[in-house]
Every structure is written in structure tokens, then in C-alpha cells.
Design a protein around this motif. Structure first.
Motif, PDB file in Angstrom:
ATOM      1  N   ARG A  82       0.845  -1.775  -0.056  1.00  0.00           N
ATOM      2  CA  ARG A  82      -0.078   0.181  -0.162  1.00  0.00           C
ATOM      3  C   ARG A  82       0.800   1.192   0.184  1.00  0.00           C
ATOM      4  NH1 ARG A  82      -5.555   0.316   1.217  1.00  0.00           N
ATOM      5  NH2 ARG A  82      -5.531   2.759   1.248  1.00  0.00           N
ATOM      6  N   THR A 116      -8.936  -5.763  -4.285  1.00  0.00           N
ATOM      7  CA  THR A 116      -8.769  -5.424  -2.773  1.00  0.00           C
ATOM      8  C   THR A 116      -7.667  -4.498  -2.231  1.00  0.00           C
ATOM      9  OG1 THR A 116      -7.619  -7.211  -2.220  1.00  0.00           O
ATOM     10  CG2 THR A 116      -9.892  -7.725  -2.279  1.00  0.00           C
ATOM     11  N   ASP A 118      -6.058  -3.578   0.893  1.00  0.00           N
ATOM     12  CA  ASP A 118      -5.969  -2.803   3.496  1.00  0.00           C
ATOM     13  C   ASP A 118      -5.384  -1.900   3.915  1.00  0.00           C
ATOM     14  OD1 ASP A 118      -4.032  -4.960   3.146  1.00  0.00           O
ATOM     15  OD2 ASP A 118      -4.595  -6.732   3.876  1.00  0.00           O
ATOM     16  N   ALA A 119      -4.862  -2.346   5.071  1.00  0.00           N
ATOM     17  CA  ALA A 119      -3.570  -1.384   5.505  1.00  0.00           C
ATOM     18  C   ALA A 119      -2.764  -1.740   5.490  1.00  0.00           C
ATOM     19  CB  ALA A 119      -3.891  -1.702   7.384  1.00  0.00           C
TER      20      ALA A 119
END
Length: 146
Positions: A82, A116, A118-119
Motif C-alpha cells: 500500500r 482488494t 487493506d492497511a
């Protein structure tokens, strides 16, 4: 009546749908497009289906993935950190981004769909959104010539 031949310019309308019934593209009969057979303006398999048709005829053809947007390749689904996006965007599932990839030593921009996020990680899919799909085209030939 004359039928469509290679290199003819034709006026057509069509609706493209997935096997789920979802419509992905429509060229309405009241606003047909002009195209030259063999020019590649639309999928080659759809162009080829017009050969031999006469004005006023309608037909439905099912275009296989290899003749449309290709097969779906799991190897084109990547998990990336990320942190790559930090300060630029907040990636969310469904977003389509233009990402840089290196191919044969050359950096290229390619579209990727976020599956998808996420963090820690973001999973992106470099397959075309219609890869692996059979597409049904219902095509009407309106005229041959300009």
C-alpha cells in the motif's frame, strides 16, 4: 440484394452482452456507426460475422475470449505494498488505475483494476476487465456503402 464483402463500408448497430445478461455496449439503431470491414474498428470476429449479411438482417454471434479480450490469467494478479500509493491516492476496490510496469527493460503504463485493499497491501489485476468473458453481439446491418 448485395451482401457484405471485405473492405465494404457498412452502417451497423449492435448490443454486446455478457453471459450474465449484462449489457456492456450498445450502438442504437437510430444512431448506427459506419465502419469499413477489415479496418479493426470493432472486434475482428464481429466484423467477420458481418460478411455475407444483407441490409436489414440481424444476427447474434458469440465471441470467445481468445477473439475478444483474451483469456483470464491469474499470473496478472499482483499484490503490492500500500505504501506505493502513499500521498497519491487512497486505493479502493473497483478503481481502475494506470500503473507503470517494466517490460523488456521499458517502463510502460498499463491499466489495472484494484481487487482488494487493506492497511498493508493492495491486490491489482492487470487483466482486461472483459478477459475470459464470452461476449454475445446482436448486430443489425443497416446499409452497405456511405
Amino acid at each position: 440484394m448485395r451482401s457484405v464483402q471485405l473492405f465494404d463500408t457498412v452502417s451497423v448497430s449492435y448490443t454486446a452482452t455478457l453471459t450474465s445478461g449484462e449489457t456492456i455496449e450498445t450502438i442504437p439503431a437510430d444512431k448506427p456507426i459506419m465502419l469499413t470491414i477489415g479496418s479493426g474498428q470493432i472486434l475482428k470476429a464481429v466484423e467477420a460475422s458481418l460478411l455475407g449479411m444483407e441490409p436489414g438482417q440481424t444476427k447474434t454471434v458469440h465471441i470467445q475470449p481468445e477473439d475478444a479480450y483474451g483469456s483470464y490469467h491469474k499470473v496478472l494478479v499482483h499484490e503490492i505494498s500500500r505504501s506505493v500509493f502513499k500521498g497519491r491516492i487512497d486505493p479502493k476496490p473497483g478503481m481502475v488505475l494506470s500503473l507503470s510496469v517494466e517490460k523488456e527493460g521499458v517502463s510502460q503504463k498499463v491499466p489495472a483494476t484494484i481487487l482488494t485493499a487493506d492497511a498493508e497491501t493492495v491486490v491489482v489485476d492487470y487483466n482486461h476487465p472483459l478477459a475470459g468473458q464470452v461476449i454475445a453481439y446482436t448486430v443489425t446491418l443497416h446499409a452497405i456503402g456511405s
